[in-house]
Design a protein around this motif. Structure first.
Motif, PDB file in Angstrom:
ATOM      1  N   GLY A 160      49.020  60.789  31.496  1.00 45.60           N
ATOM      2  CA  GLY A 160      49.547  59.513  31.011  1.00 45.60           C
ATOM      3  C   GLY A 160      49.214  58.383  31.968  1.00 45.60           C
ATOM      4  N   LEU A 161      49.337  58.647  33.265  1.00 43.91           N
ATOM      5  CA  LEU A 161      49.006  57.636  34.271  1.00 43.91           C
ATOM      6  C   LEU A 161      47.529  57.265  34.207  1.00 43.91           C
ATOM      7  CD1 LEU A 161      49.997  55.955  36.648  1.00 43.91           C
ATOM      8  CD2 LEU A 161      49.454  57.876  38.136  1.00 43.91           C
ATOM      9  N   LEU A 162      46.655  58.245  34.021  1.00 44.45           N
ATOM     10  CA  LEU A 162      45.218  57.975  33.903  1.00 44.45           C
ATOM     11  C   LEU A 162      44.900  57.151  32.657  1.00 44.45           C
ATOM     12  CD1 LEU A 162      43.682  61.361  35.086  1.00 44.45           C
ATOM     13  CD2 LEU A 162      43.726  59.182  36.303  1.00 44.45           C
ATOM     14  N   VAL A 163      45.589  57.448  31.558  1.00 45.71           N
ATOM     15  CA  VAL A 163      45.375  56.683  30.323  1.00 45.71           C
ATOM     16  C   VAL A 163      45.808  55.233  30.529  1.00 45.71           C
ATOM     17  CG1 VAL A 163      46.141  56.409  27.929  1.00 45.71           C
ATOM     18  CG2 VAL A 163      45.498  58.663  28.788  1.00 45.71           C
ATOM     19  N   VAL A 164      46.954  55.035  31.159  1.00 49.37           N
ATOM     20  CA  VAL A 164      47.438  53.668  31.410  1.00 49.37           C
ATOM     21  C   VAL A 164      46.484  52.930  32.338  1.00 49.37           C
ATOM     22  CG1 VAL A 164      49.276  52.353  32.518  1.00 49.37           C
ATOM     23  CG2 VAL A 164      49.851  54.217  30.958  1.00 49.37           C
ATOM     24  N   MET A 165      45.989  53.599  33.367  1.00 53.04           N
ATOM     25  CA  MET A 165      45.052  52.951  34.293  1.00 53.04           C
ATOM     26  C   MET A 165      43.751  52.580  33.581  1.00 53.04           C
ATOM     27  SD  MET A 165      45.668  55.062  37.821  1.00 53.04           S
ATOM     28  CE  MET A 165      44.370  54.212  38.670  1.00 53.04           C
ATOM     29  N   ALA A 166      43.282  53.429  32.665  1.00 57.63           N
ATOM     30  CA  ALA A 166      42.059  53.128  31.916  1.00 57.63           C
ATOM     31  C   ALA A 166      42.265  51.911  31.024  1.00 57.63           C
ATOM     32  CB  ALA A 166      41.643  54.339  31.089  1.00 57.63           C
ATOM     33  N   ILE A 167      43.429  51.821  30.385  1.00 56.39           N
ATOM     34  CA  ILE A 167      43.728  50.666  29.525  1.00 56.39           C
ATOM     35  C   ILE A 167      43.785  49.397  30.353  1.00 56.39           C
ATOM     36  CG2 ILE A 167      45.500  49.615  28.057  1.00 56.39           C
ATOM     37  CD1 ILE A 167      46.128  52.476  27.054  1.00 56.39           C
ATOM     38  N   VAL A 168      44.444  49.449  31.494  1.00 56.99           N
ATOM     39  CA  VAL A 168      44.534  48.273  32.372  1.00 56.99           C
ATOM     40  C   VAL A 168      43.146  47.862  32.847  1.00 56.99           C
ATOM     41  CG1 VAL A 168      45.392  47.460  34.610  1.00 56.99           C
ATOM     42  CG2 VAL A 168      46.909  48.708  33.068  1.00 56.99           C
ATOM     43  N   ALA A 169      42.298  48.808  33.194  1.00 57.00           N
ATOM     44  CA  ALA A 169      40.942  48.504  33.642  1.00 57.00           C
ATOM     45  C   ALA A 169      40.143  47.824  32.534  1.00 57.00           C
ATOM     46  CB  ALA A 169      40.247  49.780  34.103  1.00 57.00           C
ATOM     47  N   LEU A 170      40.270  48.301  31.308  1.00 56.96           N
ATOM     48  CA  LEU A 170      39.557  47.668  30.188  1.00 56.96           C
ATOM     49  C   LEU A 170      40.056  46.252  29.948  1.00 56.96           C
ATOM     50  CD1 LEU A 170      39.325  50.612  27.628  1.00 56.96           C
ATOM     51  CD2 LEU A 170      37.455  49.525  28.889  1.00 56.96           C
ATOM     52  N   LEU A 171      41.369  46.053  30.020  1.00 53.53           N
ATOM     53  CA  LEU A 171      41.915  44.717  29.828  1.00 53.53           C
ATOM     54  C   LEU A 171      41.464  43.771  30.937  1.00 53.53           C
ATOM     55  CD1 LEU A 171      45.535  45.571  28.623  1.00 53.53           C
ATOM     56  CD2 LEU A 171      43.641  44.659  27.272  1.00 53.53           C
ATOM     57  N   MET A 172      41.431  44.255  32.159  1.00 51.88           N
ATOM     58  CA  MET A 172      40.968  43.418  33.276  1.00 51.88           C
ATOM     59  C   MET A 172      39.501  43.056  33.108  1.00 51.88           C
ATOM     60  SD  MET A 172      42.890  45.001  36.604  1.00 51.88           S
ATOM     61  CE  MET A 172      41.933  44.000  37.704  1.00 51.88           C
ATOM     62  N   LYS A 173      38.693  44.018  32.659  1.00 52.32           N
ATOM     63  CA  LYS A 173      37.270  43.748  32.458  1.00 52.32           C
ATOM     64  C   LYS A 173      37.073  42.668  31.392  1.00 52.32           C
ATOM     65  CE  LYS A 173      32.916  46.006  31.360  1.00 52.32           C
ATOM     66  NZ  LYS A 173      32.267  47.257  30.950  1.00 52.32           N
ATOM     67  N   GLN A 174      37.823  42.759  30.304  1.00 53.69           N
ATOM     68  CA  GLN A 174      37.734  41.741  29.255  1.00 53.69           C
ATOM     69  C   GLN A 174      38.201  40.389  29.776  1.00 53.69           C
ATOM     70  OE1 GLN A 174      40.053  43.257  26.036  1.00 53.69           O
ATOM     71  NE2 GLN A 174      38.431  44.583  25.271  1.00 53.69           N
ATOM     72  N   ASN A 175      39.272  40.375  30.539  1.00 56.25           N
ATOM     73  CA  ASN A 175      39.813  39.130  31.061  1.00 56.25           C
ATOM     74  C   ASN A 175      38.850  38.482  32.049  1.00 56.25           C
ATOM     75  OD1 ASN A 175      41.659  37.095  31.399  1.00 56.25           O
ATOM     76  ND2 ASN A 175      42.805  38.164  32.986  1.00 56.25           N
ATOM     77  N   MET A 176      38.182  39.268  32.868  1.00 56.68           N
ATOM     78  CA  MET A 176      37.229  38.719  33.832  1.00 56.68           C
ATOM     79  C   MET A 176      36.052  38.063  33.118  1.00 56.68           C
ATOM     80  SD  MET A 176      38.439  39.102  36.820  1.00 56.68           S
ATOM     81  CE  MET A 176      37.068  38.892  37.917  1.00 56.68           C
ATOM     82  N   GLY A 177      35.667  38.582  31.982  1.00 56.80           N
ATOM     83  CA  GLY A 177      34.583  37.975  31.217  1.00 56.80           C
ATOM     84  C   GLY A 177      34.973  36.639  30.634  1.00 56.80           C
ATOM     85  N   VAL A 178      36.243  36.464  30.321  1.00 57.96           N
ATOM     86  CA  VAL A 178      36.722  35.225  29.716  1.00 57.96           C
ATOM     87  C   VAL A 178      36.893  34.140  30.755  1.00 57.96           C
ATOM     88  CG1 VAL A 178      38.688  34.188  28.505  1.00 57.96           C
ATOM     89  CG2 VAL A 178      37.835  36.414  27.819  1.00 57.96           C
ATOM     90  N   THR A 179      37.257  34.488  31.974  1.00 62.24           N
ATOM     91  CA  THR A 179      37.611  33.488  32.977  1.00 62.24           C
ATOM     92  C   THR A 179      36.444  33.003  33.812  1.00 62.24           C
ATOM     93  OG1 THR A 179      38.186  35.224  34.537  1.00 62.24           O
ATOM     94  CG2 THR A 179      39.976  34.327  33.188  1.00 62.24           C
ATOM     95  N   LYS A 180      35.220  33.258  33.391  1.00 59.96           N
ATOM     96  CA  LYS A 180      34.083  32.735  34.136  1.00 59.96           C
ATOM     97  C   LYS A 180      34.095  31.217  34.074  1.00 59.96           C
ATOM     98  CE  LYS A 180      31.040  36.671  33.625  1.00 59.96           C
ATOM     99  NZ  LYS A 180      29.816  37.186  33.033  1.00 59.96           N
ATOM    100  N   ALA A 181      33.727  30.597  35.170  1.00 60.73           N
ATOM    101  CA  ALA A 181      33.725  29.142  35.251  1.00 60.73           C
ATOM    102  C   ALA A 181      32.646  28.573  34.337  1.00 60.73           C
ATOM    103  CB  ALA A 181      33.492  28.693  36.675  1.00 60.73           C
ATOM    104  N   PRO A 182      32.971  27.492  33.624  1.00 64.09           N
ATOM    105  CA  PRO A 182      31.954  26.866  32.777  1.00 64.09           C
ATOM    106  C   PRO A 182      30.857  26.229  33.632  1.00 64.09           C
ATOM    107  CG  PRO A 182      33.919  25.519  32.854  1.00 64.09           C
ATOM    108  CD  PRO A 182      34.238  26.791  33.581  1.00 64.09           C
ATOM    109  N   ALA A 183      29.700  26.092  33.054  1.00 65.71           N
ATOM    110  CA  ALA A 183      28.593  25.472  33.771  1.00 65.71           C
ATOM    111  C   ALA A 183      28.926  24.004  34.036  1.00 65.71           C
ATOM    112  CB  ALA A 183      27.315  25.578  32.946  1.00 65.71           C
ATOM    113  N   PRO A 184      28.645  23.509  35.229  1.00 60.73           N
ATOM    114  CA  PRO A 184      28.942  22.114  35.531  1.00 60.73           C
ATOM    115  C   PRO A 184      28.071  21.176  34.695  1.00 60.73           C
ATOM    116  CG  PRO A 184      27.705  23.108  37.312  1.00 60.73           C
ATOM    117  CD  PRO A 184      28.050  24.205  36.343  1.00 60.73           C
ATOM    118  N   ALA A 185      28.623  20.030  34.375  1.00 58.90           N
ATOM    119  CA  ALA A 185      27.885  19.042  33.605  1.00 58.90           C
ATOM    120  C   ALA A 185      26.747  18.485  34.452  1.00 58.90           C
ATOM    121  CB  ALA A 185      28.823  17.920  33.181  1.00 58.90           C
ATOM    122  N   ALA A 186      25.712  18.048  33.790  1.00 60.72           N
ATOM    123  CA  ALA A 186      24.585  17.459  34.504  1.00 60.72           C
ATOM    124  C   ALA A 186      25.037  16.174  35.182  1.00 60.72           C
ATOM    125  CB  ALA A 186      23.443  17.176  33.534  1.00 60.72           C
ATOM    126  N   VAL A 187      24.806  16.102  36.466  1.00 64.50           N
ATOM    127  CA  VAL A 187      25.242  14.951  37.250  1.00 64.50           C
ATOM    128  C   VAL A 187      24.014  14.319  37.872  1.00 64.50           C
ATOM    129  CG1 VAL A 187      26.650  14.200  39.200  1.00 64.50           C
ATOM    130  CG2 VAL A 187      27.431  16.075  37.749  1.00 64.50           C
TER     131      VAL A 187
END
Length: 81
Positions: free
Chosen positions: A9-36
């Protein structure tokens, strides 16, 4: 048996948390800066004293900042249209 199920059960929970973190890290990438545009170096009249040169530089920087703010306001108006 109970320990094995607890560990599984602990391994299953850790796998779920790892998948959620991986998805979240993909979403929180910084946007490209505007051309200055490059920063322009103020032109200094070296025939004046240091105080006059300082005031000249301050005025040029203030003018450039005002111009940048006006351009940003125009971009915002265009974006809203």
């Amino acid at each position: 048996m109970r320990a094995v199920l607890g560990l599984a059960g602990l391994l299953v929970v850790m796998a779920i948390v790892a998948l959620l973190m991986k998805q979240n890290m993909g979403v929180t990438k910084a946007p490209a800066p505007a051309a200055v545009e490059g920063v322009r170096v103020p032109q200094i009249d070296t025939s004046k004293d240091v105080n006059a040169q300082s005031r000249q530089i301050q005025q040029q920087v203030q003018d450039q900042l005002n111009q940048a703010v006006q351009q940003d306001a125009q971009r915002l108006k265009q974006a809203e249209e």
